[in-house]
Design a protein around this motif. Sequence first.
Motif, PDB file in Angstrom:
ATOM      1  N   GLN A  15       0.796  -1.224   0.000  1.00  0.00           N
ATOM      2  CA  GLN A  15       0.000   0.000   0.000  1.00  0.00           C
ATOM      3  C   GLN A  15       0.832   1.278   0.000  1.00  0.00           C
ATOM      4  O   GLN A  15       0.336   2.332  -0.372  1.00  0.00           O
ATOM      5  N   ASP A  16       2.076   1.186   0.385  1.00  0.00           N
ATOM      6  CA  ASP A  16       2.932   2.365   0.243  1.00  0.00           C
ATOM      7  C   ASP A  16       3.694   2.373  -1.063  1.00  0.00           C
ATOM      8  O   ASP A  16       4.481   3.272  -1.324  1.00  0.00           O
ATOM      9  N   LYS A 151      -5.897  17.977   3.564  1.00  0.00           N
ATOM     10  CA  LYS A 151      -5.399  16.694   4.001  1.00  0.00           C
ATOM     11  C   LYS A 151      -5.258  15.871   2.750  1.00  0.00           C
ATOM     12  O   LYS A 151      -6.171  15.784   1.968  1.00  0.00           O
ATOM     13  N   GLN A 152      -4.110  15.341   2.518  1.00  0.00           N
ATOM     14  CA  GLN A 152      -3.910  14.489   1.355  1.00  0.00           C
ATOM     15  C   GLN A 152      -3.147  13.308   1.844  1.00  0.00           C
ATOM     16  O   GLN A 152      -1.937  13.311   1.899  1.00  0.00           O
ATOM     17  N   ARG A 153      -3.862  12.314   2.234  1.00  0.00           N
ATOM     18  CA  ARG A 153      -3.133  11.135   2.647  1.00  0.00           C
ATOM     19  C   ARG A 153      -3.992   9.922   2.442  1.00  0.00           C
ATOM     20  O   ARG A 153      -5.108   9.996   1.970  1.00  0.00           O
ATOM     21  N   GLY A 154      -3.448   8.814   2.796  1.00  0.00           N
ATOM     22  CA  GLY A 154      -4.127   7.571   2.495  1.00  0.00           C
ATOM     23  C   GLY A 154      -5.336   7.328   3.359  1.00  0.00           C
ATOM     24  O   GLY A 154      -5.529   7.946   4.396  1.00  0.00           O
ATOM     25  N   ALA A 155      -6.147   6.402   2.912  1.00  0.00           N
ATOM     26  CA  ALA A 155      -7.308   5.966   3.659  1.00  0.00           C
ATOM     27  C   ALA A 155      -6.975   4.629   4.289  1.00  0.00           C
ATOM     28  O   ALA A 155      -5.934   4.065   4.034  1.00  0.00           O
ATOM     29  N   ARG A 156      -7.866   4.158   5.112  1.00  0.00           N
ATOM     30  CA  ARG A 156      -7.611   2.899   5.799  1.00  0.00           C
ATOM     31  C   ARG A 156      -8.584   1.828   5.380  1.00  0.00           C
ATOM     32  O   ARG A 156      -9.769   1.954   5.631  1.00  0.00           O
ATOM     33  N   TYR A 157      -8.069   0.813   4.761  1.00  0.00           N
ATOM     34  CA  TYR A 157      -8.918  -0.339   4.456  1.00  0.00           C
ATOM     35  C   TYR A 157      -8.485  -1.566   5.219  1.00  0.00           C
ATOM     36  O   TYR A 157      -9.211  -2.510   5.362  1.00  0.00           O
ATOM     37  N   LEU A 158      -7.234  -1.591   5.590  1.00  0.00           N
ATOM     38  CA  LEU A 158      -6.665  -2.830   6.109  1.00  0.00           C
ATOM     39  C   LEU A 158      -6.186  -2.615   7.528  1.00  0.00           C
ATOM     40  O   LEU A 158      -5.299  -3.292   7.993  1.00  0.00           O
ATOM     41  N   ARG A 163      -3.889   3.668   0.183  1.00  0.00           N
ATOM     42  CA  ARG A 163      -4.184   4.842  -0.630  1.00  0.00           C
ATOM     43  C   ARG A 163      -5.065   4.470  -1.785  1.00  0.00           C
ATOM     44  O   ARG A 163      -4.622   3.905  -2.751  1.00  0.00           O
ATOM     45  N   PRO A 164      -6.325   4.805  -1.660  1.00  0.00           N
ATOM     46  CA  PRO A 164      -7.248   4.462  -2.728  1.00  0.00           C
ATOM     47  C   PRO A 164      -7.138   5.453  -3.844  1.00  0.00           C
ATOM     48  O   PRO A 164      -6.692   6.564  -3.635  1.00  0.00           O
ATOM     49  N   GLU A 165      -7.600   5.060  -4.998  1.00  0.00           N
ATOM     50  CA  GLU A 165      -7.892   6.068  -5.995  1.00  0.00           C
ATOM     51  C   GLU A 165      -9.223   6.598  -5.634  1.00  0.00           C
ATOM     52  O   GLU A 165      -9.667   6.392  -4.558  1.00  0.00           O
ATOM     53  N   PRO A 166      -9.965   7.141  -6.402  1.00  0.00           N
ATOM     54  CA  PRO A 166     -10.445   8.474  -6.496  1.00  0.00           C
ATOM     55  C   PRO A 166      -9.821   9.401  -5.448  1.00  0.00           C
ATOM     56  O   PRO A 166     -10.317   9.528  -4.343  1.00  0.00           O
ATOM     57  N   ALA A 167      -8.731   9.959  -5.762  1.00  0.00           N
ATOM     58  CA  ALA A 167      -8.028  10.794  -4.821  1.00  0.00           C
ATOM     59  C   ALA A 167      -8.829  12.041  -4.479  1.00  0.00           C
ATOM     60  O   ALA A 167      -8.784  12.521  -3.367  1.00  0.00           O
TER      61      ALA A 167
ATOM     62  N   ARG B  55       2.937   8.164  -5.103  1.00  0.00           N
ATOM     63  CA  ARG B  55       3.413   6.798  -4.951  1.00  0.00           C
ATOM     64  C   ARG B  55       3.489   6.107  -6.287  1.00  0.00           C
ATOM     65  O   ARG B  55       3.015   6.621  -7.291  1.00  0.00           O
ATOM     66  N   MET B  59      -3.246   0.642  -7.144  1.00  0.00           N
ATOM     67  CA  MET B  59      -4.322   1.405  -6.525  1.00  0.00           C
ATOM     68  C   MET B  59      -5.490   0.472  -6.279  1.00  0.00           C
ATOM     69  O   MET B  59      -5.888  -0.267  -7.176  1.00  0.00           O
ATOM     70  N   TYR B  60      -6.051   0.552  -5.089  1.00  0.00           N
ATOM     71  CA  TYR B  60      -7.066  -0.413  -4.687  1.00  0.00           C
ATOM     72  C   TYR B  60      -8.484   0.143  -4.853  1.00  0.00           C
ATOM     73  O   TYR B  60      -8.703   1.346  -4.773  1.00  0.00           O
ATOM     74  N   ALA B  95      -9.776  10.805   4.304  1.00  0.00           N
ATOM     75  CA  ALA B  95      -8.580  10.662   3.474  1.00  0.00           C
ATOM     76  C   ALA B  95      -8.164  11.972   2.823  1.00  0.00           C
ATOM     77  O   ALA B  95      -6.989  12.271   2.717  1.00  0.00           O
ATOM     78  N   HIS B  96      -9.126  12.736   2.361  1.00  0.00           N
ATOM     79  CA  HIS B  96      -8.840  13.987   1.669  1.00  0.00           C
ATOM     80  C   HIS B  96      -9.910  14.982   2.064  1.00  0.00           C
ATOM     81  O   HIS B  96     -11.054  14.609   2.240  1.00  0.00           O
ATOM     82  N   ASN B  97      -9.510  16.240   2.145  1.00  0.00           N
ATOM     83  CA  ASN B  97     -10.488  17.252   2.528  1.00  0.00           C
ATOM     84  C   ASN B  97     -10.170  18.530   1.757  1.00  0.00           C
ATOM     85  O   ASN B  97      -9.042  19.018   1.802  1.00  0.00           O
ATOM     86  N   ALA B 111     -12.963   6.887   3.908  1.00  0.00           N
ATOM     87  CA  ALA B 111     -12.711   5.494   3.512  1.00  0.00           C
ATOM     88  C   ALA B 111     -12.506   4.662   4.766  1.00  0.00           C
ATOM     89  O   ALA B 111     -11.785   5.073   5.676  1.00  0.00           O
ATOM     90  N   THR B 112     -13.171   3.516   4.813  1.00  0.00           N
ATOM     91  CA  THR B 112     -13.120   2.688   6.022  1.00  0.00           C
ATOM     92  C   THR B 112     -12.905   1.229   5.651  1.00  0.00           C
ATOM     93  O   THR B 112     -13.132   0.831   4.517  1.00  0.00           O
ATOM     94  N   ASP B 113     -12.513   0.447   6.647  1.00  0.00           N
ATOM     95  CA  ASP B 113     -12.235  -0.958   6.353  1.00  0.00           C
ATOM     96  C   ASP B 113     -13.495  -1.812   6.315  1.00  0.00           C
ATOM     97  O   ASP B 113     -13.458  -2.963   5.927  1.00  0.00           O
TER      98      ASP B 113
END
Lengths: 170, 150
Positions: A15-16, A151-158, A163-167, B55, B59-60, B95-97, B111-113
């Motif tokens: 993910q990184d 804020k521009q950083r990754g999201a949490r899925y795991l 870092r998902p797309e639709p950024a 990066r 992309m997931y 994640a973004h704002n 985005a959540t798990d």
Amino acid sequence: MALNDKDRRLLHALQDGLPLVPRPYAAVAEAVGLSEADVVARLARLADEGVVKRFGVVVRHRELGYRANAMTVWDVPDEAVAATGRRLAELDFVTLCYRRPRRLPDWPYNLFAMIHGRDRASVLRLVEQATEVAGLAGHPRAILFSRRGFKQRGARYLGQPARPEPALAG
Amino acid sequence: MHEIDAVDRRIINELQGGFPLSPRPYAEAAERLEMDEGELIERLQRLLDDGVLTRFGPMYHAERMGGGLTLAAMQVPEDRFEAVAEQVNAHPEVAHNYARDHVLNMWFVVATDRPDAIGETLKAIAAETGLEVFDMPKLREFFVGLRFEA
């Protein structure tokens, strides 16, 4: 398609980003306790299943000179939104395109397109072009330029940052 | 930061998707780009170090990973904007704002798990800020292809 534990470990390890070494899949394989061939095969399957949407560079638009972005939204009759959305998405300056729910009375718009340009004036020209090409003239519209990103950083899925797309527009 | 040159642009334009799944993927991609593996790796590293790329990798797709994803908007009074942004951004699920020009002036991606956690996060933000949070999950995505011309 359910992700199994090995898939999750692999996605977590990546993910990184992919290691910048000549045999990156071997490096990842070692880190997660799989073989290089298994890592490659799993990634191919995850891409087929659409869990991996895309595999490549993630750019920071601003650094490439795209200094303006507008989330442009229209109110399109529900029966026309699919065809209109497809036409918008074909334009090469539309980077994201979604149908989303209206939130009446505060928010009447149901079609969202992200448009990037070198500056505001060029974004506005592109919005007009999109309006014309997609047959959107006469439909209520709003252009929401970004003033700044907080804020521009990754999201949490795991359980840890991914870092998902639709950024920009989820 | 280095200037981006024509070779960097070619790398960025060519490697937006479809990175090879083979034992020596950089070598394979480098061949298509008419450079050698070492130079490609070096340039990607520099583009990452300079912040041109955030990066390089896969992309997931949130929902297909079993997670939740939405776009949310709020109408925030201007004099509270900074404070509310801090409250919202304190949630790790955000994640973004972005501040945008509209009555609904704050737009953020959550985005959540797991899918249920979206509603919980939005509810918590509404409670903390006392402001209504509009949830606008995607109903349909129109595929735009792979693009970003450098």
